[in-house]
Design an enzyme around this catalytic site. Structure first.
Site, PDB file in Angstrom:
ATOM      1  N   ASN A  85      -1.219   1.517   5.849  1.00  0.00           N
ATOM      2  CA  ASN A  85      -0.341   0.549   5.180  1.00  0.00           C
ATOM      3  C   ASN A  85       0.188  -0.383   6.254  1.00  0.00           C
ATOM      4  O   ASN A  85       0.759   0.072   7.237  1.00  0.00           O
ATOM      5  CB  ASN A  85       0.818   1.287   4.489  1.00  0.00           C
ATOM      6  CG  ASN A  85       1.862   0.326   3.946  1.00  0.00           C
ATOM      7  OD1 ASN A  85       1.579  -0.857   3.745  1.00  0.00           O
ATOM      8  ND2 ASN A  85       3.060   0.833   3.712  1.00  0.00           N
ATOM      9  N   GLY A  86       0.002  -1.690   6.042  1.00  0.00           N
ATOM     10  CA  GLY A  86       0.485  -2.654   7.029  1.00  0.00           C
ATOM     11  C   GLY A  86      -0.579  -3.701   7.304  1.00  0.00           C
ATOM     12  O   GLY A  86      -1.530  -3.839   6.531  1.00  0.00           O
TER      13      GLY A  86
ATOM     14  N   LYS B 143       6.352  -3.665  -5.161  1.00  0.00           N
ATOM     15  CA  LYS B 143       7.777  -3.305  -5.179  1.00  0.00           C
ATOM     16  C   LYS B 143       8.379  -3.368  -3.783  1.00  0.00           C
ATOM     17  O   LYS B 143       9.517  -3.730  -3.609  1.00  0.00           O
ATOM     18  CB  LYS B 143       7.941  -1.905  -5.764  1.00  0.00           C
ATOM     19  CG  LYS B 143       9.393  -1.494  -5.843  1.00  0.00           C
ATOM     20  CD  LYS B 143       9.771  -0.980  -7.189  1.00  0.00           C
ATOM     21  CE  LYS B 143      11.246  -0.889  -7.399  1.00  0.00           C
ATOM     22  NZ  LYS B 143      11.785  -2.086  -8.028  1.00  0.00           N
TER      23      LYS B 143
ATOM     24  N   CYS C 193       0.810  -1.220   0.000  1.00  0.00           N
ATOM     25  CA  CYS C 193       0.000   0.000   0.000  1.00  0.00           C
ATOM     26  C   CYS C 193       0.846   1.273   0.000  1.00  0.00           C
ATOM     27  O   CYS C 193       1.960   1.288   0.512  1.00  0.00           O
ATOM     28  CB  CYS C 193      -0.870   0.052   1.245  1.00  0.00           C
ATOM     29  SG  CYS C 193      -1.819  -1.423   1.518  1.00  0.00           S
TER      30      CYS C 193
ATOM     31  N   GLU D 176       8.055 -13.244 -13.627  1.00  0.00           N
ATOM     32  CA  GLU D 176       7.287 -12.158 -12.996  1.00  0.00           C
ATOM     33  C   GLU D 176       6.702 -11.194 -14.016  1.00  0.00           C
ATOM     34  O   GLU D 176       5.650 -10.628 -13.806  1.00  0.00           O
ATOM     35  CB  GLU D 176       8.057 -11.450 -11.874  1.00  0.00           C
ATOM     36  CG  GLU D 176       9.310 -10.719 -12.266  1.00  0.00           C
ATOM     37  CD  GLU D 176      10.051 -10.119 -11.062  1.00  0.00           C
ATOM     38  OE1 GLU D 176       9.493 -10.039  -9.965  1.00  0.00           O
ATOM     39  OE2 GLU D 176      11.215  -9.734 -11.229  1.00  0.00           O
TER      40      GLU D 176
ATOM     41  N   TRP E  58      -3.029  -2.576  -1.523  1.00  0.00           N
ATOM     42  CA  TRP E  58      -2.625  -3.898  -2.003  1.00  0.00           C
ATOM     43  C   TRP E  58      -3.309  -4.872  -1.071  1.00  0.00           C
ATOM     44  O   TRP E  58      -2.958  -4.966   0.105  1.00  0.00           O
ATOM     45  CB  TRP E  58      -1.103  -4.003  -1.942  1.00  0.00           C
ATOM     46  CG  TRP E  58      -0.524  -5.168  -2.660  1.00  0.00           C
ATOM     47  CD1 TRP E  58      -0.272  -5.249  -4.002  1.00  0.00           C
ATOM     48  CD2 TRP E  58      -0.094  -6.407  -2.095  1.00  0.00           C
ATOM     49  NE1 TRP E  58       0.283  -6.467  -4.299  1.00  0.00           N
ATOM     50  CE2 TRP E  58       0.410  -7.204  -3.153  1.00  0.00           C
ATOM     51  CE3 TRP E  58      -0.069  -6.943  -0.814  1.00  0.00           C
ATOM     52  CZ2 TRP E  58       0.919  -8.479  -2.964  1.00  0.00           C
ATOM     53  CZ3 TRP E  58       0.433  -8.220  -0.618  1.00  0.00           C
ATOM     54  CH2 TRP E  58       0.923  -8.976  -1.696  1.00  0.00           C
TER      55      TRP E  58
ATOM     56  N   HIS F 158      20.536 -34.420 -12.756  1.00  0.00           N
ATOM     57  CA  HIS F 158      19.906 -34.974 -11.553  1.00  0.00           C
ATOM     58  C   HIS F 158      18.395 -34.734 -11.536  1.00  0.00           C
ATOM     59  O   HIS F 158      17.783 -34.747 -10.473  1.00  0.00           O
ATOM     60  CB  HIS F 158      20.551 -34.359 -10.310  1.00  0.00           C
ATOM     61  CG  HIS F 158      22.002 -34.700 -10.180  1.00  0.00           C
ATOM     62  ND1 HIS F 158      22.446 -35.975  -9.985  1.00  0.00           N
ATOM     63  CD2 HIS F 158      23.110 -33.917 -10.276  1.00  0.00           C
ATOM     64  CE1 HIS F 158      23.775 -35.974  -9.940  1.00  0.00           C
ATOM     65  NE2 HIS F 158      24.192 -34.729 -10.124  1.00  0.00           N
TER      66      HIS F 158
ATOM     67  N   GLU G  78      18.237 -15.145 -11.848  1.00  0.00           N
ATOM     68  CA  GLU G  78      17.699 -13.795 -12.031  1.00  0.00           C
ATOM     69  C   GLU G  78      16.934 -13.706 -13.360  1.00  0.00           C
ATOM     70  O   GLU G  78      15.849 -13.138 -13.429  1.00  0.00           O
ATOM     71  CB  GLU G  78      18.854 -12.770 -11.951  1.00  0.00           C
ATOM     72  CG  GLU G  78      18.557 -11.361 -12.440  1.00  0.00           C
ATOM     73  CD  GLU G  78      17.475 -10.624 -11.655  1.00  0.00           C
ATOM     74  OE1 GLU G  78      17.002 -11.129 -10.629  1.00  0.00           O
ATOM     75  OE2 GLU G  78      17.078  -9.542 -12.125  1.00  0.00           O
TER      76      GLU G  78
ATOM     77  N   ARG H  67       4.713   0.658  -6.018  1.00  0.00           N
ATOM     78  CA  ARG H  67       4.709  -0.216  -4.847  1.00  0.00           C
ATOM     79  C   ARG H  67       3.766  -1.405  -5.032  1.00  0.00           C
ATOM     80  O   ARG H  67       3.865  -2.380  -4.307  1.00  0.00           O
ATOM     81  CB  ARG H  67       4.268   0.576  -3.601  1.00  0.00           C
ATOM     82  CG  ARG H  67       5.183   1.728  -3.270  1.00  0.00           C
ATOM     83  CD  ARG H  67       4.623   2.555  -2.129  1.00  0.00           C
ATOM     84  NE  ARG H  67       4.543   1.791  -0.907  1.00  0.00           N
ATOM     85  CZ  ARG H  67       5.547   1.579  -0.083  1.00  0.00           C
ATOM     86  NH1 ARG H  67       6.719   2.104  -0.358  1.00  0.00           N
ATOM     87  NH2 ARG H  67       5.401   0.883   1.016  1.00  0.00           N
TER      88      ARG H  67
ATOM     89  N   LYS I  80      12.925 -12.888 -13.677  1.00  0.00           N
ATOM     90  CA  LYS I  80      12.408 -11.757 -14.453  1.00  0.00           C
ATOM     91  C   LYS I  80      11.375 -12.232 -15.460  1.00  0.00           C
ATOM     92  O   LYS I  80      10.347 -11.608 -15.647  1.00  0.00           O
ATOM     93  CB  LYS I  80      13.548 -11.065 -15.217  1.00  0.00           C
ATOM     94  CG  LYS I  80      14.350 -10.086 -14.416  1.00  0.00           C
ATOM     95  CD  LYS I  80      13.538  -8.865 -14.048  1.00  0.00           C
ATOM     96  CE  LYS I  80      14.106  -8.198 -12.811  1.00  0.00           C
ATOM     97  NZ  LYS I  80      14.063  -8.949 -11.560  1.00  0.00           N
TER      98      LYS I  80
HETATM   99  C1  G6P Z   1       9.673  -7.507  -4.238  1.00  0.00           C
HETATM  100  C2  G6P Z   1      10.010  -6.865  -5.569  1.00  0.00           C
HETATM  101  C3  G6P Z   1      11.305  -7.425  -6.124  1.00  0.00           C
HETATM  102  C4  G6P Z   1      12.420  -7.276  -5.090  1.00  0.00           C
HETATM  103  C5  G6P Z   1      12.036  -7.900  -3.757  1.00  0.00           C
HETATM  104  C6  G6P Z   1      13.021  -7.539  -2.668  1.00  0.00           C
HETATM  105  O1  G6P Z   1       9.338  -8.839  -4.425  1.00  0.00           O
HETATM  106  O2  G6P Z   1       8.954  -7.069  -6.486  1.00  0.00           O
HETATM  107  O3  G6P Z   1      11.657  -6.740  -7.301  1.00  0.00           O
HETATM  108  O4  G6P Z   1      13.570  -7.887  -5.581  1.00  0.00           O
HETATM  109  O5  G6P Z   1      10.768  -7.400  -3.329  1.00  0.00           O
HETATM  110  O6  G6P Z   1      12.935  -6.155  -2.444  1.00  0.00           O
HETATM  111  P1  G6P Z   1      14.073  -5.270  -1.811  1.00  0.00           P
HETATM  112  O7  G6P Z   1      13.500  -3.869  -1.820  1.00  0.00           O
HETATM  113  O8  G6P Z   1      14.305  -5.773  -0.427  1.00  0.00           O
HETATM  114  O9  G6P Z   1      15.266  -5.385  -2.679  1.00  0.00           O
END
Ligand code: G6P
Length: 615
Positions: free
Chosen positions: A98-99, A610, A2, A495, A74, A511, A488, A27, A492
């Site tokens: 938020n929380g 985010k 949020c 997501e 959210w 394996h 990584e 966010r 990507k």
């Molecule tokens: C969320 C975001 C990711 C990020 C992760 C960790 O899942 O969508 O992009 O890598 O959080 O976030 P941070 O701010 O701790 O790097």
């Protein structure tokens, strides 16, 4: 998660609130709302879905108001409907949050018995009614004094995390907040005060910010800010100036923030290096890197905790730090680490890596490490963030604001900072000699221009995406440092494009995952010429022998690899030490262009946020 904003001053328009919320869109959210308070009363407008839905209702809000709050939600408790969107009202109280209020069930039962009617399924509405209840029960003092006291009583009853935006119809020129666990900053300009979940929401209005800490209540009036602890003691802290500009938060001509941010890899790396490496002497400036206060010489081991993309940057850095500093490095998912039996002591350095500096699991992990006696370092992108506050030392990754939910340039900056921490350890522990240190410094300085060159691959990767976007599943493989790069790349892809993807250390193929290989399976193979090259080539042969399709990433002049692969992405020549910085770029571009081709919401993928400030 949020986003919260609040305003008190000479007057703000509905567009002010909407624009500030737009700056917090990154966010992640699924509904939104605004409340504006004028002498005629309060008007609340809320909408399910994106901010464009709320925008349609802006004309129902007053033209201007001296006090107002806004929210992007959210969903955690209750579906993302208009009814569950914040703000929620109880009598004179209008509140957003938020929380997560963990003990909301018990509080709700108590409030229902007292006659409060619940109109939403949220945990937040409990806080609105509870505050109303406590406010109503106070009989002496001015409305503002009663609000402050009621807030103190309420925060003591709440369990969980919160950053509130609160207005009270009986104190029409005051905005209230309280924080525990969820991020909150306040900003100040001439005759205006603001609150927000992040500085990005407010940079166009002020550069003067103060980070609110856990356990603090904030009372804002036009241009006037008071902070007190939950038990009513005044808190005095100076504001600090943030040099982020509005332009840094715009798309700058790119179609998506993500594409802009991928193109900012070189800048993010260059800025993170700047001032920290001395080319002439080949040395690391420990103070500039933020590690000068740590006992680097006497450390016995390093643990790194992180989530998501930050975890992959951490995993990659393990290879480098162990090789240059000859110290054991363990990398843990923060969500696991926080519940594991701790084995740290004062000779352990625990590093928290986080773009936002707010991720709940990472914060708890580093707090528990510190409580157990470890030395702690925050590698964060947001200055003054909660995780930075929780650590002994702070090393900034200078990627600038990252808006796309999927982290890209922040990853490049994290890698840079973590590699520099590796060199700092090597320098202090004398595991590298002067010439070796100078070699690495020279190599690091080359990274931005090599990455720049790699960005030139964007068009050919866009064409490639046309051949891959219809796949339902993809494998990624790599060895050594290219394994976390593969992880990584697969994160990507899933997501952004919602295509199922998995990454394996290439040596693990036999394996299990090799059972998946047939003519319908494509495998992205990271095979640059490094110490593992020959072995990775053997894995590629094994995949080919079973009919799998190969998309290989290797040096542009590698004819042998090109010959083996069905598709090939050629990266520029560079030394092995810095290869991961380069091989990540085509994978970020690949995921981006596939998502664009599929038409998904690139900057705000479904279900993702985010800044994950809940567990
Ligand atoms: C969320 C975001 C990711 C990020 C992760 C960790 O899942 O969508 O992009 O890598 O959080 O976030 P941070 O701010 O701790 O790097």
């Amino acid at each position: 998660m949020c986003g919260v904003i609040g305003y008190v001053g000479a007057g703000a328009t509905p567009s002010f609130f909407l624009n500030a919320l737009r700056r917090l869109e990154y966010r992640g959210y699924d509904s939104a709302g605004i409340a504006m308070l004028t002498q005629d009363g309060v008007v609340i407008q809320r909408a399910e879905g994106k901010l464009s839905q709320l925008e349609r209702k802006l004309d129902k809000l007053p033209a201007t108001a001296k006090v107002g709050i806004g929210h992007t939600r959210w969903a955690t408790h209750g579906k993302p409907t208009e009814n569950n969107a914040h703000p929620h009202r109880s009598g004179p109280i209008v509140l957003l949050h938020n929380g997560i209020i963990e003990n909301y069930r018990q509080l709700k039962e108590m409030l229902v018995v007292k006659g409060y009617e619940f109109l939403s399924e949220t945990d937040t509405e409990v806080a609105a009614h509870l505050l109303h209840h406590e406010y109503k029960n106070l009989t002496s003092g001015t409305p503002e004094q009663r609000m402050r006291e009621a807030l103190r009583v309420v925060v003591r009853q709440l369990k969980g995390a919160f950053a509130f935006g609160i207005i009270c119809l009986e104190t029409p020129e005051v905005l209230y907040s309280a924080k525990l666990g969820s991020p909150l900053v306040i900003g100040q300009a001439d005759g205006e005060s603001f609150l927000a979940s992040g500085i990005t929401a407010l940079v166009e209005h002020t550069r003067q910010f103060l980070v609110v800490e856990d356990g603090e209540i904030v009372v804002l009036k036009a241009g006037q800010i008071e902070i007190e602890s939950f038990d009513g003691k005044p808190v005095v802290r100076p504001f600090s100036r943030v040099e982020w500009s509005v332009a840094m938060m715009e798309k700058g001509g790119y179609r998506h923030f993500m594409l802009k941010e991928i193109h900012e890899h070189p800048l993010a790396i260059a800025q993170t290096l700047s001032g920290r490496v001395q080319r002439d002497s080949g040395s690391i400036n420990l103070a500039d890197l933020g590690v000068g206060s740590l006992p680097l010489k006497t450390l016995k081991r390093v643990q790194i905790v992180a989530c998501g993309t930050s975890f992959y940057a951490a995993s990659l850095s393990k290879y480098f730090i162990e090789s240059v500093a000859r110290i054991p490095v363990e990398v843990d998912l923060a969500s696991e680490y926080r519940y594991r039996a701790s084995t740290v002591d004062e000779n352990t350095l625990v590093v928290a890596v986080s773009q936002s500096g707010e991720t709940a699991d990472t914060l708890q992990a580093i707090k528990s490490a510190r409580a157990a006696g470890a030395q702690t370092l925050a590698v964060v992108n947001v200055p003054g963030s909660t995780i930075a506050h929780a650590c002994h030392a702070e090393s900034l990754t200078k990627a600038g604001p990252e808006i796309g939910v999927a982290s890209t340039k922040a990853f490049a900056a994290q890698l840079t900072a973590l590699y520099l921490v590796g060199l700092a350890l090597a320098q202090e522990r004398e595991t590298l000699n002067q010439a070796e240190l100078r070699f690495y410094v020279d190599e690091f300085v080359k990274i931005p221009s090599l990455v720049e060159k790699c960005l030139g691959l964007s068009e050919s990767i866009e064409r490639l995406a046309n051949r891959y976007h219809q796949l339902s599943s993809l494998l990624f493989i790599g060895r050594g440092p290219q394994w976390p790069v593969a992880l990584e790349g697969s994160l990507k892809l899933k997501e952004l494009s919602y295509i199922h993807a998995e990454a394996y250390a290439a040596g693990e193929l036999k394996h299990g995952p090799i059972a998946l290989i047939d003519e319908n399976m494509s495998v992205v193979c990271l095979a640059p010429r490094d110490a593992y090259y020959e072995k990775t080539l053997s894995n590629i042969e094994e995949i080919k022998a079973r009919g799998g399709r190969i998309l290989a990433v290797g040096q542009e002049n590698d004819a042998q690899l090109q010959e083996l692969a069905d598709d090939f992405i050629g990266i520029p020549e560079c030394s092995e030490a810095i290869l991961p910085f380069i091989t990540t770029v085509p994978l970020h571009l690949f995921a981006y262009w596939i998502a664009v081709r599929k038409g998904t919401d690139v900057d705000q993928p479904r279900n993702l946020a985010k800044s994950v400030t809940v567990e």
